[in-house]
Design a protein around this motif. Structure first.
Motif, PDB file in Angstrom:
ATOM      1  N   LYS A   4       0.826  -1.203   0.000  1.00 14.80           N
ATOM      2  CA  LYS A   4       0.000   0.000   0.000  1.00 14.80           C
ATOM      3  C   LYS A   4       0.862   1.255   0.000  1.00 14.80           C
ATOM      4  CE  LYS A   4      -4.116  -1.888   2.258  1.00 14.80           C
ATOM      5  NZ  LYS A   4      -5.012  -1.775   3.443  1.00 14.80           N
ATOM      6  N   ARG A   8       0.813   4.069  -2.860  1.00 16.48           N
ATOM      7  CA  ARG A   8       0.609   5.480  -2.505  1.00 16.48           C
ATOM      8  C   ARG A   8       1.727   6.335  -3.081  1.00 16.48           C
ATOM      9  NH1 ARG A   8       0.984   7.814   3.587  1.00 16.48           N
ATOM     10  NH2 ARG A   8       3.131   7.166   3.201  1.00 16.48           N
ATOM     11  N   ILE A  71      -4.488   4.020  -8.944  1.00 13.98           N
ATOM     12  CA  ILE A  71      -5.905   4.126  -8.568  1.00 13.98           C
ATOM     13  C   ILE A  71      -6.550   2.747  -8.514  1.00 13.98           C
ATOM     14  CG2 ILE A  71      -8.152   4.986  -9.312  1.00 13.98           C
ATOM     15  CD1 ILE A  71      -6.723   7.416 -10.495  1.00 13.98           C
ATOM     16  N   ASN A  72      -6.268   1.913  -9.517  1.00 15.27           N
ATOM     17  CA  ASN A  72      -6.851   0.564  -9.568  1.00 15.27           C
ATOM     18  C   ASN A  72      -6.331  -0.325  -8.441  1.00 15.27           C
ATOM     19  OD1 ASN A  72      -8.324   1.206 -11.873  1.00 15.27           O
ATOM     20  ND2 ASN A  72      -6.718   0.508 -13.262  1.00 15.27           N
ATOM     21  N   GLY A  74      -5.484   0.717  -5.469  1.00 11.56           N
ATOM     22  CA  GLY A  74      -5.843   1.249  -4.156  1.00 11.56           C
ATOM     23  C   GLY A  74      -4.877   2.272  -3.586  1.00 11.56           C
ATOM     24  N   ALA A  76      -4.388   5.442  -4.511  1.00 13.20           N
ATOM     25  CA  ALA A  76      -5.025   6.752  -4.348  1.00 13.20           C
ATOM     26  C   ALA A  76      -5.940   6.754  -3.129  1.00 13.20           C
ATOM     27  CB  ALA A  76      -5.816   7.106  -5.609  1.00 13.20           C
ATOM     28  N   LYS A  77      -6.723   5.693  -2.962  1.00  8.45           N
ATOM     29  CA  LYS A  77      -7.623   5.597  -1.811  1.00  8.45           C
ATOM     30  C   LYS A  77      -6.841   5.564  -0.504  1.00  8.45           C
ATOM     31  CE  LYS A  77     -11.355   2.760   0.066  1.00  8.45           C
ATOM     32  NZ  LYS A  77     -12.184   1.531  -0.123  1.00  8.45           N
ATOM     33  N   TYR A  78      -5.730   4.831  -0.485  1.00  9.25           N
ATOM     34  CA  TYR A  78      -4.898   4.755   0.714  1.00  9.25           C
ATOM     35  C   TYR A  78      -4.297   6.120   1.040  1.00  9.25           C
ATOM     36  CZ  TYR A  78      -1.251   3.209   3.938  1.00  9.25           C
ATOM     37  OH  TYR A  78      -0.435   3.048   5.030  1.00  9.25           O
ATOM     38  N   ILE A  80      -5.602   9.108   0.268  1.00 10.48           N
ATOM     39  CA  ILE A  80      -6.674   9.981   0.747  1.00 10.48           C
ATOM     40  C   ILE A  80      -7.071   9.626   2.181  1.00 10.48           C
ATOM     41  CG2 ILE A  80      -9.082  10.651   0.384  1.00 10.48           C
ATOM     42  CD1 ILE A  80      -8.591  10.260  -2.618  1.00 10.48           C
ATOM     43  N   ASN A  81      -7.205   8.331   2.452  1.00 10.48           N
ATOM     44  CA  ASN A  81      -7.578   7.902   3.805  1.00 10.48           C
ATOM     45  C   ASN A  81      -6.503   8.252   4.818  1.00 10.48           C
ATOM     46  OD1 ASN A  81      -9.956   6.826   2.816  1.00 10.48           O
ATOM     47  ND2 ASN A  81      -9.137   4.757   2.599  1.00 10.48           N
ATOM     48  N   ASN A  82      -5.250   8.028   4.439  1.00  9.02           N
ATOM     49  CA  ASN A  82      -4.140   8.338   5.338  1.00  9.02           C
ATOM     50  C   ASN A  82      -4.054   9.829   5.597  1.00  9.02           C
ATOM     51  OD1 ASN A  82      -0.894   8.889   5.639  1.00  9.02           O
ATOM     52  ND2 ASN A  82      -1.517   6.932   6.538  1.00  9.02           N
ATOM     53  N   SER A  84      -6.592  11.906   5.450  1.00 13.67           N
ATOM     54  CA  SER A  84      -7.753  12.276   6.260  1.00 13.67           C
ATOM     55  C   SER A  84      -7.516  11.977   7.733  1.00 13.67           C
ATOM     56  CB  SER A  84      -8.995  11.532   5.768  1.00 13.67           C
ATOM     57  OG  SER A  84      -9.273  11.845   4.424  1.00 13.67           O
TER      58      SER A  84
END
Length: 247
Positions: A4, A8, A71-72, A74, A76-78, A80-82, A84
């Motif tokens: 991850k 990222r 993005i595919n 994960g 980008a999601k990781y 953004i979550n990190n 946040s």
């Protein structure tokens, strides 16, 4: 977790490479594709812009592929979550300091030299007053993040010369865009305070003060003290029209 972190890093790298390649393309397009020397016209394929243009396009394609993969997978999601989680952990004192710094830097270095002075003032005051007037940590974070996002968009538009391209179609395009950002900020603020009578009242007062200050300040400096304003755009030009019509 290690995978991850790598995804990222891919996401961050791809975004930076995309921005870098766009900047190279914009700067490269300023070079002449054809020119005349001693009465002889050079053809396009000997232009100095050709090589950096090819390189920048290749970088952009590779960065886009890396971005899609991150993005595919994960990444980008990781990211953004990190982000946040870390953002939520900032204390109210620190977030208020960041907000003040953001308001001042965007006002002095971003808005004043490039956006209509009237609009720059209402943008600054509306956000700056809310930093102190809305005594709510979560609301302050939301408004700061919203204003920060808008500032980043304007930085990109100005840094990469997109603003000049837009203004070539309409002289006050960036001023209109700044007014749109101001309107969306008010609407976003209202959405977050509509359930609180106290905060609704504070938002209305903040908006009235933010509008009243430039309505008094700009005419005094421009027409009584005869001091040119830093950037006379859409609203100041409207003031000129009204002033000379009444005069």
């Amino acid at each position: 977790m290690k995978k991850k972190e790598l995804r990222r890093a891919d996401f961050i790298t791809s975004v930076l490479l995309l921005l870098f390649s766009i900047w190279i393309i914009i700067e490269t397009l300023k070079m002449p594709m054809k020119d005349t020397f001693g009465g002889v016209q050079n053809v396009w394929y000997v232009s100095p812009a050709l090589f950096p243009l090819i390189i920048s396009i290749v970088i952009m394609v590779l960065a886009a592929v890396l971005l899609i993969n991150s993005i595919n997978s994960g990444g980008a999601k990781y990211f953004i979550n990190n982000f946040s989680v870390r953002y939520r952990g900032i204390s109210e004192k620190n977030i208020r300091f960041i907000s003040i710094l953001l308001a001042l830097l965007s006002f002095v270095y971003l808005n004043i030299p490039r956006i209509d002075f009237f609009i720059s003032i209402i943008l600054f005051l509306t956000f700056f007053i809310s930093v102190f007037y809305f005594d709510d940590k979560d609301l302050l974070k939301k408004l700061t993040l919203f204003y920060f996002t808008g500032s980043i968009i304007f930085i990109i538009l100005f840094a990469f010369g997109i603003s000049k391209f837009l203004n070539s179609y309409y002289q006050y395009f960036m001023d209109v865009l700044a007014l749109f950002f101001f309107t969306t900020y008010i609407l976003y603020s209202w959405k977050n305070v509509r359930n609180s009578q106290i905060y609704r009242k504070r938002l209305i007062i903040s908006l009235l003060v933010a509008l009243a200050v430039p309505l008094i300040l700009c005419p005094i400096f421009r027409y009584f003290l005869l001091v040119p304003l830093p950037k006379e755009g859409l609203i100041i030009q409207m003031m000129h029209n009204i002033y000379y019509f009444l005069k």
